[in-house]
Design a protein around this motif. Structure first.
Motif, short mmCIF file in Angstrom:
data_model
loop_
_atom_site.label_atom_id
_atom_site.label_comp_id
_atom_site.label_asym_id
_atom_site.label_seq_id
_atom_site.Cartn_x
_atom_site.Cartn_y
_atom_site.Cartn_z
N GLN A 1 0.89 3.10 -10.34
CA GLN A 1 1.19 3.08 -8.90
C GLN A 1 0.01 2.54 -8.10
N ALA A 2 -1.20 2.90 -8.49
CA ALA A 2 -2.38 2.39 -7.80
C ALA A 2 -2.51 0.88 -8.01
N LEU A 3 -2.20 0.42 -9.21
CA LEU A 3 -2.23 -1.02 -9.46
C LEU A 3 -1.19 -1.73 -8.59
N ALA A 4 0.00 -1.15 -8.47
CA ALA A 4 1.05 -1.78 -7.67
C ALA A 4 0.68 -1.80 -6.19
N GLN A 5 -0.02 -0.77 -5.71
CA GLN A 5 -0.40 -0.72 -4.30
C GLN A 5 -1.43 -1.79 -3.94
N THR A 6 -2.07 -2.35 -4.94
CA THR A 6 -3.09 -3.36 -4.68
C THR A 6 -2.51 -4.55 -3.93
N ARG A 7 -1.28 -4.92 -4.21
CA ARG A 7 -0.72 -6.13 -3.60
C ARG A 7 0.15 -5.88 -2.38
N HIS A 8 0.22 -4.64 -1.90
CA HIS A 8 1.00 -4.31 -0.72
C HIS A 8 0.09 -4.14 0.50
#
Length: 185
Positions: A144-151
């Motif tokens: 989830q933290a990795l996914a939040q990187t691009r938002h």
């Protein structure tokens, strides 16, 4: 008489030749933090290669507010979004221009520093380097933290600031005993 003047201020301090060894020893012990930072940055950089999902959720509102701040118009009257993240976006846009890539790269940097801060926090409460490295890796590779990187969302900034505050707060206090650490979880 002159020999007493050369020793003034040196009492209680280690000899000059001992300082570099101590610094080298600390640097070798904390090398895992650099490796952890590199792993976290690599994981986040690989996420950055995918197209940014800048406008998912409230991303468009944050983007518009950040752009308004960057050009000097201010946030305007809004009670929809909390402050701080639009100002952060405004700062990034002001420095690097209107670039979502710059925002996503800054998220990657903040996320990597958050992983290092997690390791520092675990190490400071008395757990070993092994557990500190494990905690840092869990934060570095958390999907989830990795996914939040691009938002365009404040979670990365809030997580970094929260952990930076926690590390600074706990470092300013005396070390807790094992019982307190166990109770805290």
């Amino acid at each position: 008489d002159s020999s007493s003047m050369t020793t003034v201020g040196t009492t209680g301090s280690p000899p000059d030749d001992a300082r570099p060894a101590r610094v080298r020893r600390l640097a070798l012990q904390d090398t895992y933090l650099l490796v952890l930072f590199a792993v976290a940055l690599f994981a986040r950089a690989s996420v950055v290669l995918f197209p940014a999902d800048a406008f998912v959720g409230t991303g468009l509102l944050y983007d518009q507010l950040g752009l308004r701040i960057a050009v000097g118009l201010g946030m305007g009257p809004t009670a929809v979004l909390p402050p701080l993240y639009p100002e952060y976006l405004g700062l990034v846009y002001r420095i690097y221009g209107y670039s979502h890539v710059a925002v996503v790269l800054s998220h990657a940097l903040l996320g990597s520093l958050t992983a290092v801060l997690a390791a520092v926090l675990v190490r400071h409460v008395g757990l070993g380097r092994k557990y500190a490295a494990l905690a840092g890796l869990l934060v570095a590779l958390f999907p989830q933290a990795l996914a939040q990187t691009r938002h365009l969302s404040p979670q990365v900034l809030i997580g970094f600031l929260f952990l930076a505050g926690a590390v600074n707060w706990i470092r300013s206090r005396p070390l807790p005993g094992p019982l307190v650490v166990a109770i805290a979880g």
